[in-house]
Design an enzyme around this catalytic site. Structure first.
Site, PDB file in Angstrom:
ATOM      1  N   TYR A 243    -113.620 -27.128 -79.835  1.00  0.00           N
ATOM      2  CA  TYR A 243    -112.552 -26.328 -79.633  1.00  0.00           C
ATOM      3  C   TYR A 243    -112.482 -27.985 -78.073  1.00  0.00           C
ATOM      4  CZ  TYR A 243    -110.284 -22.968 -76.163  1.00  0.00           C
ATOM      5  OH  TYR A 243    -109.034 -22.970 -75.337  1.00  0.00           O
TER       6      TYR A 243
ATOM      7  N   ASP B 284    -107.728 -26.917 -63.506  1.00  0.00           N
ATOM      8  CA  ASP B 284    -107.338 -25.410 -64.420  1.00  0.00           C
ATOM      9  C   ASP B 284    -106.387 -25.317 -64.085  1.00  0.00           C
ATOM     10  OD1 ASP B 284    -106.669 -25.324 -67.043  1.00  0.00           O
ATOM     11  OD2 ASP B 284    -108.402 -23.890 -66.675  1.00  0.00           O
TER      12      ASP B 284
ATOM     13  N   ASP C 289    -106.723 -26.345 -76.543  1.00  0.00           N
ATOM     14  CA  ASP C 289    -105.963 -25.301 -75.987  1.00  0.00           C
ATOM     15  C   ASP C 289    -104.492 -26.448 -75.215  1.00  0.00           C
ATOM     16  OD1 ASP C 289    -105.854 -24.013 -73.249  1.00  0.00           O
ATOM     17  OD2 ASP C 289    -107.445 -23.909 -72.560  1.00  0.00           O
TER      18      ASP C 289
ATOM     19  N   ASP D 257    -102.558 -25.035 -73.090  1.00  0.00           N
ATOM     20  CA  ASP D 257    -102.383 -24.364 -72.131  1.00  0.00           C
ATOM     21  C   ASP D 257    -100.975 -23.482 -71.998  1.00  0.00           C
ATOM     22  OD1 ASP D 257    -104.281 -24.598 -70.521  1.00  0.00           O
ATOM     23  OD2 ASP D 257    -103.075 -26.688 -69.482  1.00  0.00           O
TER      24      ASP D 257
ATOM     25  N   HIS E 145    -103.793 -23.207 -79.362  1.00  0.00           N
ATOM     26  CA  HIS E 145    -102.782 -22.483 -78.878  1.00  0.00           C
ATOM     27  C   HIS E 145    -102.143 -21.828 -77.291  1.00  0.00           C
ATOM     28  CE1 HIS E 145    -105.843 -21.659 -75.368  1.00  0.00           C
ATOM     29  NE2 HIS E 145    -106.799 -22.064 -75.621  1.00  0.00           N
TER      30      HIS E 145
ATOM     31  N   GLU F 136    -100.589 -20.001 -74.505  1.00  0.00           N
ATOM     32  CA  GLU F 136     -99.689 -18.979 -73.505  1.00  0.00           C
ATOM     33  C   GLU F 136     -99.447 -18.457 -72.684  1.00  0.00           C
ATOM     34  OE1 GLU F 136    -103.366 -20.844 -71.286  1.00  0.00           O
ATOM     35  OE2 GLU F 136    -102.261 -20.893 -69.218  1.00  0.00           O
TER      36      GLU F 136
ATOM     37  N   CYS G 256    -106.685 -20.555 -65.110  1.00  0.00           N
ATOM     38  CA  CYS G 256    -107.951 -20.003 -65.547  1.00  0.00           C
ATOM     39  C   CYS G 256    -107.576 -17.997 -65.750  1.00  0.00           C
ATOM     40  CB  CYS G 256    -109.126 -20.449 -65.028  1.00  0.00           C
ATOM     41  SG  CYS G 256    -110.800 -18.947 -66.065  1.00  0.00           S
TER      42      CYS G 256
ATOM     43  N   ARG H 265    -101.695 -17.550 -77.322  1.00  0.00           N
ATOM     44  CA  ARG H 265    -102.399 -16.171 -76.480  1.00  0.00           C
ATOM     45  C   ARG H 265    -101.978 -15.417 -75.365  1.00  0.00           C
ATOM     46  NH1 ARG H 265    -106.481 -19.415 -72.217  1.00  0.00           N
ATOM     47  NH2 ARG H 265    -106.060 -18.622 -70.242  1.00  0.00           N
TER      48      ARG H 265
ATOM     49  N   GLU I 184    -106.427 -12.480 -74.062  1.00  0.00           N
ATOM     50  CA  GLU I 184    -107.521 -13.144 -73.028  1.00  0.00           C
ATOM     51  C   GLU I 184    -107.697 -12.270 -71.810  1.00  0.00           C
ATOM     52  OE1 GLU I 184    -109.405 -15.404 -72.323  1.00  0.00           O
ATOM     53  OE2 GLU I 184    -108.260 -17.187 -70.712  1.00  0.00           O
TER      54      GLU I 184
ATOM     55  N   ASN J 266    -112.998 -14.828 -76.026  1.00  0.00           N
ATOM     56  CA  ASN J 266    -113.248 -16.008 -75.611  1.00  0.00           C
ATOM     57  C   ASN J 266    -114.541 -15.668 -74.594  1.00  0.00           C
ATOM     58  OD1 ASN J 266    -113.324 -18.043 -73.719  1.00  0.00           O
ATOM     59  ND2 ASN J 266    -111.877 -17.649 -72.978  1.00  0.00           N
TER      60      ASN J 266
HETATM   61  C1  MIC Z   1    -110.866 -20.993 -72.143  1.00  0.00           C
HETATM   62  C2  MIC Z   1    -109.333 -21.541 -70.690  1.00  0.00           C
HETATM   63  O1  MIC Z   1    -108.581 -21.712 -71.055  1.00  0.00           O
HETATM   64  C3  MIC Z   1    -110.125 -23.080 -70.726  1.00  0.00           C
HETATM   65  O2  MIC Z   1    -109.069 -23.941 -70.654  1.00  0.00           O
HETATM   66  O3  MIC Z   1    -111.097 -23.388 -71.860  1.00  0.00           O
HETATM   67  C4  MIC Z   1    -110.367 -20.916 -69.706  1.00  0.00           C
HETATM   68  C5  MIC Z   1    -111.781 -20.952 -69.956  1.00  0.00           C
HETATM   69  C6  MIC Z   1    -111.965 -21.311 -68.541  1.00  0.00           C
HETATM   70  O4  MIC Z   1    -111.624 -21.151 -67.269  1.00  0.00           O
HETATM   71  O5  MIC Z   1    -113.511 -20.195 -68.130  1.00  0.00           O
HETATM   72  C7  MIC Z   1    -109.579 -19.511 -69.955  1.00  0.00           C
HETATM   73  O6  MIC Z   1    -110.556 -18.690 -69.933  1.00  0.00           O
HETATM   74  O7  MIC Z   1    -108.770 -19.911 -68.705  1.00  0.00           O
HETATM   75 MG    MG Z   2    -107.625 -23.014 -70.712  1.00  0.00          MG
END
Ligand code: MIC
Ligand code: MG
Length: 301
Positions: free
Chosen positions: A48, A62, A89, A91, A116, A118, A126, A161, A191, A213
């Site tokens: 991933y 993030d 990911d 986003d 994916h 979202e 996050c 997502r 999520e 996740n």
């Molecule tokens: C899965 C996730 O989107 C990611 O970017 O890895 C994050 C992981 C995290 O911040 O712990 C998320 O769950 O938003």
């Molecule tokens: Mg993410």
């Protein structure tokens, strides 16, 4: 040598076939291209690329600051270092539905097996933090339809997502998941679920593959693979685990080096030179051109 033997099409097919077995697929997040190789070498069948890790790697939070071209470039470096199918990911798709469509083609060109998208608004955050905002269901359906329309390889996995569980509640999140499948999503990533009962609710509601996740320090308990398999989940995601492990070790190491003035006590915790060389496949390059590897390693290195 050069490490890849398979085409993106073959990897996408491999991921589809692996998901069709109905067996849980554990999927660790790579922290760089070399770690993707290690994920393969330790026997995992897919890797991933986490948005959180890609951002953190650049020293960024993030929150949607990275661009689709930045992550596509990193993805391409990663898919050149492993034969595993890699899921990224993407986003929110980086803008309007038409940006999501372009993102799909960039990610296909990067050799990935899927992505994916979202249903958060920008700036995203996050999924395990409070204060998230989600788009309307209609907006996300447009994102998904744009993505489906842009996809050129039908085996490229488009996962939707939903972040709605912590914003609108479980029932709304389940309804969104159903609408996203109807719009063409191949798989669902619910999520920030808070326990087994919620995982079950999603499994009952949709027939497509489901991702769990298992990010650390979040809202979801760290369910083990047996539990997830019994719940009928298809992918167990460990998105930031390797980054957290590595950064923990790096920070400890830096403090030890500063305190002790030598790295001597750290040696037992280090990957050895010979293990690194093995992972990099020096031997294969030497077979191609003996000038590359005309030395021997001292024992114990
Ligand atoms: C899965 C996730 O989107 C990611 O970017 O890895 C994050 C992981 C995290 O911040 O712990 C998320 O769950 O938003
Ligand atoms: Mg993410």
């Amino acid at each position: 040598m050069l490490h890849t033997r398979t085409t993106p099409a073959e990897r996408r097919r491999a991921l589809r076939e692996r998901l069709a077995t109905g067996r849980l697929l554990p999927m660790p997040g790579a922290l760089n291209p070399l770690s993707a190789r290690l994920i393969q070498d330790t026997g995992f069948e897919a890797a991933y690329l986490s948005g959180a890790v890609l951002a953190a790697d650049l020293g960024l939070p993030d929150i949607g600051l990275t661009t689709s071209t930045e992550i596509a470039a990193r993805a391409q470096q990663t898919t050149r270092a492993t034969d595993l199918p890699v899921l990224i990911d993407a986003d929110t798709g980086f803008g309007e539905p038409m940006n999501a469509a372009r993102t799909v083609q960039l990610m296909e060109d990067a050799g990935l097996a899927g992505l994916h998208l979202e249903d958060q608004v920008n700036p995203k955050r996050c999924g395990h933090l409070d204060g998230k905002t989600v788009t309307s269901r209609e907006e996300m359906v447009r994102r998904i339809k744009g993505a489906v329309d842009a996809r050129r390889d039908p085996d490229f996995l488009l996962m939707a997502r939903t972040d709605a569980r912590s914003v609108e509640g479980l029932d709304a999140a389940v309804d969104r998941a159903k609408a996203y499948v109807d719009a063409g999503a191949d798989a669902i990533f619910p999520e920030a679920l808070t326990g087994e009962a919620e995982f079950e609710a999603f499994r009952k509601a949709v027939d497509v593959p489901l991702l769990a996740n298992l990010t650390e320090f979040g809202k979801t308990p760290l369910l083990d693979t047996r539990t997830l398999e019994n719940l009928g989940y298809d992918i167990a995601l460990y998105p930031v685990t390797l980054l957290r492990l590595a950064m923990g070790a790096v920070e400890d190491g830096l403090r030890t080096l500063a305190a002790e003035g030598t790295q001597e006590s750290l040696l037992p915790r280090m990957q050895t030179r010979s293990r690194l060389y093995e992972l990099l496949g020096y031997g294969d390059y030497a077979a191609f051109d003996s000038a590359v590897h005309d030395f021997t390693l001292p024992p114990g290195t």
